[in-house]
Design a protein around this motif. Structure first.
Motif, mmCIF file in Angstrom:
data_model
loop_
_atom_site.group_PDB
_atom_site.id
_atom_site.type_symbol
_atom_site.label_atom_id
_atom_site.label_comp_id
_atom_site.label_asym_id
_atom_site.label_seq_id
_atom_site.Cartn_x
_atom_site.Cartn_y
_atom_site.Cartn_z
ATOM 1 N N MET A 622 1.017 8.587 1.139
ATOM 2 C CA MET A 622 -0.049 8.340 0.192
ATOM 3 C C MET A 622 0.019 6.869 -0.204
ATOM 4 O O MET A 622 1.098 6.345 -0.466
ATOM 5 C CB MET A 622 0.130 9.230 -1.043
ATOM 6 C CG MET A 622 -0.006 10.712 -0.756
ATOM 7 S SD MET A 622 0.794 11.668 -2.051
ATOM 8 C CE MET A 622 -0.419 12.891 -2.389
ATOM 9 N N GLY A 623 -1.149 6.256 -0.235
ATOM 10 C CA GLY A 623 -1.135 4.816 -0.417
ATOM 11 C C GLY A 623 -1.053 4.096 0.915
ATOM 12 O O GLY A 623 -0.780 2.888 0.960
ATOM 13 N N LEU A 627 -5.369 3.865 0.882
ATOM 14 C CA LEU A 627 -5.427 2.573 0.211
ATOM 15 C C LEU A 627 -6.082 1.512 1.094
ATOM 16 O O LEU A 627 -6.918 0.734 0.622
ATOM 17 C CB LEU A 627 -4.025 2.125 -0.188
ATOM 18 C CG LEU A 627 -3.901 0.746 -0.818
ATOM 19 C CD1 LEU A 627 -4.753 0.626 -2.071
ATOM 20 C CD2 LEU A 627 -2.436 0.427 -1.126
ATOM 21 N N SER A 628 -5.744 1.507 2.379
ATOM 22 C CA SER A 628 -6.352 0.499 3.268
ATOM 23 C C SER A 628 -7.862 0.697 3.365
ATOM 24 O O SER A 628 -8.606 -0.261 3.588
ATOM 25 C CB SER A 628 -5.698 0.547 4.648
ATOM 26 O OG SER A 628 -5.951 1.770 5.306
ATOM 27 N N LEU A 661 -3.337 1.863 -9.013
ATOM 28 C CA LEU A 661 -2.026 1.239 -9.182
ATOM 29 C C LEU A 661 -1.513 0.658 -7.870
ATOM 30 O O LEU A 661 -1.036 -0.483 -7.823
ATOM 31 C CB LEU A 661 -1.026 2.268 -9.721
ATOM 32 C CG LEU A 661 -1.248 2.768 -11.143
ATOM 33 C CD1 LEU A 661 -0.245 3.864 -11.481
ATOM 34 C CD2 LEU A 661 -1.148 1.628 -12.149
ATOM 35 N N MET A 662 -1.624 1.438 -6.795
ATOM 36 C CA MET A 662 -1.157 0.952 -5.495
ATOM 37 C C MET A 662 -1.953 -0.279 -5.057
ATOM 38 O O MET A 662 -1.402 -1.203 -4.433
ATOM 39 C CB MET A 662 -1.263 2.054 -4.456
ATOM 40 C CG MET A 662 -0.310 3.213 -4.670
ATOM 41 S SD MET A 662 1.427 2.753 -4.470
ATOM 42 C CE MET A 662 1.678 3.092 -2.727
ATOM 43 N N ALA A 663 -3.244 -0.306 -5.395
ATOM 44 C CA ALA A 663 -4.072 -1.446 -5.024
ATOM 45 C C ALA A 663 -3.620 -2.715 -5.749
ATOM 46 O O ALA A 663 -3.458 -3.787 -5.143
ATOM 47 C CB ALA A 663 -5.539 -1.145 -5.329
ATOM 48 N N SER A 708 5.319 6.128 -1.139
ATOM 49 C CA SER A 708 4.056 6.649 -1.681
ATOM 50 C C SER A 708 3.945 6.538 -3.195
ATOM 51 O O SER A 708 2.890 6.841 -3.738
ATOM 52 C CB SER A 708 3.891 8.127 -1.284
ATOM 53 O OG SER A 708 3.848 8.282 0.118
ATOM 54 N N SER A 709 4.998 6.124 -3.888
ATOM 55 C CA SER A 709 5.000 6.162 -5.351
ATOM 56 C C SER A 709 4.849 4.764 -5.945
ATOM 57 O O SER A 709 5.665 3.872 -5.675
ATOM 58 C CB SER A 709 6.292 6.808 -5.857
ATOM 59 O OG SER A 709 6.356 8.158 -5.424
#
Length: 790
Positions: A622-623, A627-628, A661-663, A708-709
């Motif tokens: 995840m992410g 995300l991409s 958040l990941m972005a 992923s976190s």
């Protein structure tokens, strides 16, 4: 410094006056949704197919009530009185095969209604609670469950016989065995001293032994549950077998969510879910052979691949993996109409296998008819979850079963001949099937599909054994159909991208014109010209074409900034041509577009509606592609929509908050600011049912959790971050953002802030909370994405 402080407000005032304006405001759109109007839900038909009942609210009640429309007077909508509503839902009503007869319980009597003759007969009186009231394969017989046992009523003889003997409890110890038990000192002395007493005692023991020996030979079989929790009791349609499930709950530690605003004035703990990595609940199926008077259990050890290890073990060469039978959950059995056969659905607890099996009712052994293996996880429309569900059943011939499978990459409908093992696809193509049901005459299927477009849903009819599908609905958007009992008409909940749900009725034939029955939009809501967002696709870095909704501003108002919205739930579709469940966000996007922003709403990898590969694109990361896809969306905005690099924001809730958040933590060069709402920050703290499918468990696959976190990437924060979370969130716990906040503090990060909502759960309820949250989001974007215009 003093000059700067004095001069900045002046610049901000000049800047604010130059901004584009909107007739909308956050306070306006985030009011109680009642301001938008009243919209129907949950329709169903009267038995005579002359009336449609649905949930509605014409009288401004605290909640929706039951209303009806008589098709003879389609312009009249009337509220249903509670006494009429009670009559509508006959207790335990069930039908025979052709639905000419119906049985139901009315107070203490069991009633038989002949729907053709329009007569009603009292079959018998029964004063205890009953369940599973049904016609058997021989429709002269009616079975039901009462007190954990099955009974059969014969309509010819009027006799009722009990066919099972199940006792909740343990088998009593033998009285004969008690006769030899140790006796007290006083009794021993008394028997030794008094001959007559001793003789009588011996005679009593001999008599008791004789009675017990006779009873053992002549008594009926009794099955004692021995503390087991029996559920899902069924009687086979031919009356030969009873089945039941034994559910053993796991002991897993629950988490606590403090409620600081409890009415008591004290901080009270809400007892909520365990975290991922829990032990499984266990379900086994028992078979009660009514002819042999014995009980045995379904065996699963011969299932093909039951010991298979997942592919990801190759990433852990240092670990020794034990080859053992995996934990399973069983659902069913599902009996054939004649009662001679039964199927059982079996799923592995790691959700990488689903077996559809035929159950040998005389031995409990399973024969695999279809195995669906997915190295990610088995899911998709109509495929069900860990405890069964989904599309699965028998054709009337008691020879073919039907089910849905993603074996071609999209969820389609299949038939399988249990005698030959031959499997046949009834539907195929790059679309998905939803809610297939067999017609009353047993000659056709009714089903909904996305064949026209992933963003549309239409209702079809198809021959039972397969053939050309006939499209019945015609309105572009979502057509959620409820078929009338006589199958001559459709009740349709219809909506379009910028048109909320309304109720329609249509004849059940292709080309028929639908007629609108409700019109609930308020004058206020209709006064604004709500946008019909464009459905576009843009290229991803791996070559995929990513679907998205695009909201464009008036060219004269365009400010060069853009906002990307990330929907929640992961597996959810929001790029479609019907009214979104994210209606508040939809209205907010209209407001943003009015102010000159370009808005992009992406169905990123893991979203629903695009088949298996799209659904599982985030497996173990995840992410990753999810995300991409946001990054590629930002590139599309710059290259195709004229958005300025460095003026792109991102926001979303739940899974959308996680992606935000990941972005910001990984792509600060792409996203200047973001609002993460009710976001997961560490997947090891989320629930098992959702997370373990995608990331396995943190104990077995820590690599997947680590990459992923978001909490592990917080050092990458460059832009401006708003974190917003409800403190009573029992889904994504407030603890998630508390831990992240401490991590950001320890890293010495600036340009972030957190807004907390003390009385809100995962989904906000109070309009004041919605308004406060979205005013903060708007302020974030206005002050960070447009600051270069000052």
């Amino acid at each position: 410094m003093q000059r700067k402080i004095f001069f900045l407000p002046v610049l901000l005032c000049i800047f604010a006056s130059a901004q584009a304006q909107s007739s909308l405001s956050v306070d306006y759109i985030m009011r109680d949704p009642k301001w938008m109007g009243i919209f129907p839900s949950a329709p169903y038909w009267s038995e005579d197919s002359k009336q449609i009942f649905f949930r509605y609210n014409l009288e401004n009640d605290p909640a929706d009530s039951l209303y009806k429309i008589d098709l003879a007077k389609p312009n009249q909508i009337s509220k249903v009185h509670w006494s009429e509503e009670k009559i509508l839902r006959k207790d335990l009503a069930t039908f025979n095969q052709d639905e000419s007869l119906r049985i139901y319980k009315e107070k203490t009597s069991i009633q038989l209604e002949d729907r053709r003759k329009r007569t009603k007969t009292t079959l018998f009186e029964w004063f205890d609670p009953i369940s599973n009231l049904q016609f058997m394969a021989n429709e002269n017989l009616i079975s039901f469950n009462s007190g954990s046992n099955f009974y059969i009523f014969d309509r010819s003889s009027k006799n009722i016989r009990k066919v099972t003997s199940i006792v909740n409890g343990s088998k009593p110890s033998s009285p004969a065995g008690n006769a030899g038990a140790k006796i007290s000192f006083l009794e021993s002395e008394n028997l030794a001293l008094l001959q007559v007493v001793r003789d009588r005692k011996n005679a009593q023991n001999q008599s008791q032994k004789y009675r017990e020996s006779v009873r053992e030979k002549t008594s009926d079989f009794v099955f004692y549950t021995e503390g087991k929790n029996l559920s899902n009791l069924q009687l086979s349609p031919d009356g030969s077998f009873a089945t039941f499930s034994v559910f053993t709950p796991a002991s897993n530690k629950n988490t606590k969510v403090p409620d600081y605003t409890a009415a008591s004035g004290y901080t009270e703990d809400l007892n909520t879910r365990p975290k991922v990595g829990t032990q499984p609940n266990k379900v086994i199926i028992g078979i009660y052979d009514l002819k042999k008077d014995t009980v045995y259990y379904v065996t699963t050890s011969n299932l093909p691949g039951i010991k298979d290890l997942p592919d990801y073990v190759k990433d852990y060469p240092e670990k020794t993996w034990e080859e053992k039978e995996r934990d399973l959950t069983l659902s069913g059995p599902y009996f054939s109409p004649d009662g001679k056969r039964a199927i059982v659905q079996v799923r592995s607890f790691d959700n990488k296998d689903r077996w559809i099996t035929e159950l040998n009712l005389t031995s409990g052994e399973l024969k695999t008819l279809d195995r669906q293996r997915d190295e990610a996880w088995v899911a998709g429309p109509g495929i069900g979850g860990s405890f069964g569900g989904g599309t699965l059943g028998w054709l009337p011939d008691s020879r073919h079963i039907y089910f849905q499978s993603e074996s071609t990459g999209y969820s389609h409908l299949y038939l399988l001949d249990v005698l030959t093992g031959e499997k046949k696809a009834l539907t195929s193509g790059k679309y998905e099937v939803f809610d297939p049901k067999i017609s009353k005459d047993k000659k056709s299927w009714y089903l909904t599909t996305s064949e026209v477009d992933p963003g549309e849903r239409h209702f079809y009819r198809m021959p039972l054994m397969g053939g050309k599908m006939e499209k019945i609905t015609s309105m572009t958007g979502n057509n959620e159909v409820v078929l009338s009992p006589d199958e001559k008409q459709l009740a349709i909940l219809y909506s379009y991208s910028n048109i909320p749900t309304e109720l329609y009725v249509q004849e059940n034939r292709a080309g028929a014109a639908p007629k609108q029955l409700t019109s609930g939009q308020s004058a206020e809501f209709k006064a604004y010209s709500w946008r019909d967002p464009q459905l576009v696709r843009f290229p991803a870095q791996d070559g995929a074409q990513v679907p998205a909704r695009l909201y464009l501003p008036d060219p004269a108002k365009k400010n060069g900034a853009a906002v990307i919205f990330v929907h929640g739930a992961g597996y959810l579709q929001n790029v479609h041509k019907w009214w979104s469940t994210y209606f508040r966000e939809y209205m907010f996007h209209n407001l943003l577009a009015d102010l000159g922003y370009t808005v992009l709403d992406i169905d990123y990898r893991a979203s629903a509606g695009y088949g298996r590969d799209w659904r599982t694109g985030i497996y173990r990361h995840m992410g990753g592609k999810d995300l991409s896809d946001q990054v590629d969306g930002a590139k599309y905005l710059v290259s195709a929509q004229g958005v300025d690099t460095g003026k792109i924001g991102i926001y979303g809730g739940s899974y959308g908050g996680f992606i935000t958040l990941m972005a910001l933590f990984n792509h600060g060069d792409v996203f200047k600011s973001g609002a993460a709402l009710r976001s997961v920050t560490d997947w090891a703290h989320y629930n098992h049912g959702y997370t373990a499918n995608i990331l396995n468990t943190p104990e077995e696959d820590p690599i997947a959790y680590r990459r992923s976190s978001p909490i592990y990437f917080a050092e990458g924060l460059q832009g401006n971050l708003l974190i917003a979370h409800g403190m009573l969130d029992v889904n994504v716990h407030f603890q998630d953002v508390v831990r992240l906040a401490q991590r950001l503090i320890e890293l010495g990060k600036d340009h972030w802030e957190m807004a907390v909502y003390p009385v809100e759960d995962h989904g906000f309820v109070e309009p004041s909370s919605w308004a406060d949250e979205y005013k903060r989001i708007l302020k974030l974007f206005n002050t960070t994405l447009l600051e270069e215009s000052k």
